[in-house]
Design an enzyme around this catalytic site. Sequence first.
Site, PDB file in Angstrom:
ATOM      1  N   ILE A 139     -28.909   6.859 -18.186  1.00  0.00           N
ATOM      2  CA  ILE A 139     -28.176   8.119 -18.216  1.00  0.00           C
ATOM      3  C   ILE A 139     -28.538   8.915 -16.962  1.00  0.00           C
ATOM      4  O   ILE A 139     -29.716   9.112 -16.660  1.00  0.00           O
ATOM      5  CB  ILE A 139     -28.534   8.937 -19.479  1.00  0.00           C
ATOM      6  CG1 ILE A 139     -28.043   8.208 -20.734  1.00  0.00           C
ATOM      7  CG2 ILE A 139     -27.919  10.334 -19.406  1.00  0.00           C
ATOM      8  CD1 ILE A 139     -28.472   8.873 -22.028  1.00  0.00           C
ATOM      9  N   PHE A 140     -27.523   9.371 -16.242  1.00  0.00           N
ATOM     10  CA  PHE A 140     -27.749  10.181 -15.047  1.00  0.00           C
ATOM     11  C   PHE A 140     -27.675  11.657 -15.441  1.00  0.00           C
ATOM     12  O   PHE A 140     -26.620  12.172 -15.766  1.00  0.00           O
ATOM     13  CB  PHE A 140     -26.716   9.850 -13.971  1.00  0.00           C
ATOM     14  CG  PHE A 140     -26.847   8.439 -13.458  1.00  0.00           C
ATOM     15  CD1 PHE A 140     -27.728   8.148 -12.422  1.00  0.00           C
ATOM     16  CD2 PHE A 140     -26.115   7.400 -14.025  1.00  0.00           C
ATOM     17  CE1 PHE A 140     -27.865   6.847 -11.957  1.00  0.00           C
ATOM     18  CE2 PHE A 140     -26.245   6.102 -13.564  1.00  0.00           C
ATOM     19  CZ  PHE A 140     -27.127   5.825 -12.534  1.00  0.00           C
ATOM     20  N   TYR A 199     -12.483  13.892  -5.011  1.00  0.00           N
ATOM     21  CA  TYR A 199     -11.553  13.179  -5.889  1.00  0.00           C
ATOM     22  C   TYR A 199     -10.735  14.164  -6.728  1.00  0.00           C
ATOM     23  O   TYR A 199      -9.502  14.083  -6.788  1.00  0.00           O
ATOM     24  CB  TYR A 199     -12.319  12.223  -6.803  1.00  0.00           C
ATOM     25  CG  TYR A 199     -11.478  11.663  -7.929  1.00  0.00           C
ATOM     26  CD1 TYR A 199     -10.448  10.754  -7.665  1.00  0.00           C
ATOM     27  CD2 TYR A 199     -11.676  12.061  -9.249  1.00  0.00           C
ATOM     28  CE1 TYR A 199      -9.659  10.259  -8.684  1.00  0.00           C
ATOM     29  CE2 TYR A 199     -10.892  11.567 -10.279  1.00  0.00           C
ATOM     30  CZ  TYR A 199      -9.887  10.666  -9.990  1.00  0.00           C
ATOM     31  OH  TYR A 199      -9.091  10.174 -11.006  1.00  0.00           O
ATOM     32  N   ASP A 239       0.844  -1.191   0.000  1.00  0.00           N
ATOM     33  CA  ASP A 239       0.000   0.000   0.000  1.00  0.00           C
ATOM     34  C   ASP A 239       0.878   1.240   0.000  1.00  0.00           C
ATOM     35  O   ASP A 239       1.810   1.348   0.808  1.00  0.00           O
ATOM     36  CB  ASP A 239      -0.897  -0.017   1.240  1.00  0.00           C
ATOM     37  CG  ASP A 239      -2.078   0.937   1.133  1.00  0.00           C
ATOM     38  OD1 ASP A 239      -1.848   2.121   0.846  1.00  0.00           O
ATOM     39  OD2 ASP A 239      -3.220   0.487   1.341  1.00  0.00           O
ATOM     40  N   ILE A 240       0.579   2.196  -0.881  1.00  0.00           N
ATOM     41  CA  ILE A 240       1.403   3.403  -0.972  1.00  0.00           C
ATOM     42  C   ILE A 240       1.263   4.282   0.266  1.00  0.00           C
ATOM     43  O   ILE A 240       2.056   5.210   0.462  1.00  0.00           O
ATOM     44  CB  ILE A 240       1.090   4.230  -2.236  1.00  0.00           C
ATOM     45  CG1 ILE A 240      -0.388   4.642  -2.268  1.00  0.00           C
ATOM     46  CG2 ILE A 240       1.491   3.473  -3.487  1.00  0.00           C
ATOM     47  CD1 ILE A 240      -0.714   5.630  -3.376  1.00  0.00           C
ATOM     48  N   ARG A 284     -18.266  14.276 -22.741  1.00  0.00           N
ATOM     49  CA  ARG A 284     -17.014  13.694 -22.271  1.00  0.00           C
ATOM     50  C   ARG A 284     -16.059  13.543 -23.454  1.00  0.00           C
ATOM     51  O   ARG A 284     -16.480  13.408 -24.613  1.00  0.00           O
ATOM     52  CB  ARG A 284     -17.258  12.311 -21.635  1.00  0.00           C
ATOM     53  CG  ARG A 284     -18.136  12.336 -20.386  1.00  0.00           C
ATOM     54  CD  ARG A 284     -17.439  13.000 -19.227  1.00  0.00           C
ATOM     55  NE  ARG A 284     -18.235  12.963 -18.011  1.00  0.00           N
ATOM     56  CZ  ARG A 284     -19.071  13.937 -17.619  1.00  0.00           C
ATOM     57  NH1 ARG A 284     -19.227  15.014 -18.389  1.00  0.00           N
ATOM     58  NH2 ARG A 284     -19.730  13.843 -16.487  1.00  0.00           N
TER      59      ARG A 284
END
Length: 307
Positions: free
Chosen positions: A204-205, A146, A57-58, A212
């Site tokens: 489709i949300f 994120y 694990d980093i 994209r």
Amino acid sequence: MKMRIFVTGGAGFIGRHLVKALIKQNHEITIYDNFSNSSKENLKKFPFNKSKVITGDIRNLDDVSKNSIDNDIVIHLAAKISVNESIQNPQETFETNVDGTENVLKACHVNKIKKIFALSSAAVYGNNILNHVSIESENIHPISPYGKSKQKMEEKIINFSKNYDFDSKIFRLFNVYGEGQSPEYAGVISKFVECSKKKLPLTIFGDGKQTRDFVAIEDVVNLFVKVISLDSKKNGEIYNVASGKYTSILELANLIKKLSNKELEIKFEKKRIGEIDHSTASIKKAKEELDYEPKIELSQGIRKFLI
């Protein structure tokens, strides 16, 4: 020239495709992964005479440092990659993507590894308007934990590179698609194709007008293989990696319907929190400095899935 390459997150979707290509180039590969986004089953066919797999694990500095000794290059792919997970658990996302990256950089310094390539994300740009083309030099405004974690990751690499004279390149990936994406972390193309094969509705949300920039995994891998052998040294240079073209999600759904030759229902559900509206890249810088040239058209790439 044969090199020893340490690949964090090498068992993931992008990592597996990249490692296979690097092995074909006769490089010695160490895959370092905690298998949170991947499975050891996916590595069974790898030629282990030219690669080795280490579970780690980093977030553990000592472990990263110990296992990256005697390598020439680090390719840093390991990350928490889910926008939804980052909203639910931002701390874990930052611990992995920011603190983990700092550990990788410290390990490089300790082990005198002077070259690192790292994956960032188009999520750092945040929300854009239709037809806006994202350029590496513009101000960035990530809207999800994120995206913010990737912004902080970039800052870590840039500062470390300048302080310790690292040859580092950061690649902001847009919407990568290809074979082997896990169901949990698959992009919209993989999900639509899977629904198509099962004759399920394409969900489709949002209203489907969001756009994209889709890029095939083969084009991403070809760029990495190329830059590894380049002699141009950069201290924290950033490059967009994309197709340079945008497609709406509704256009994508209709394209998959057409290519699959099936009468598929298209369903609309509420837009998800943290997702950007529009995303298109300028790839001029990568073309000029890295000789990057994406070759796989969207319809061509999708056909591979449908076979």
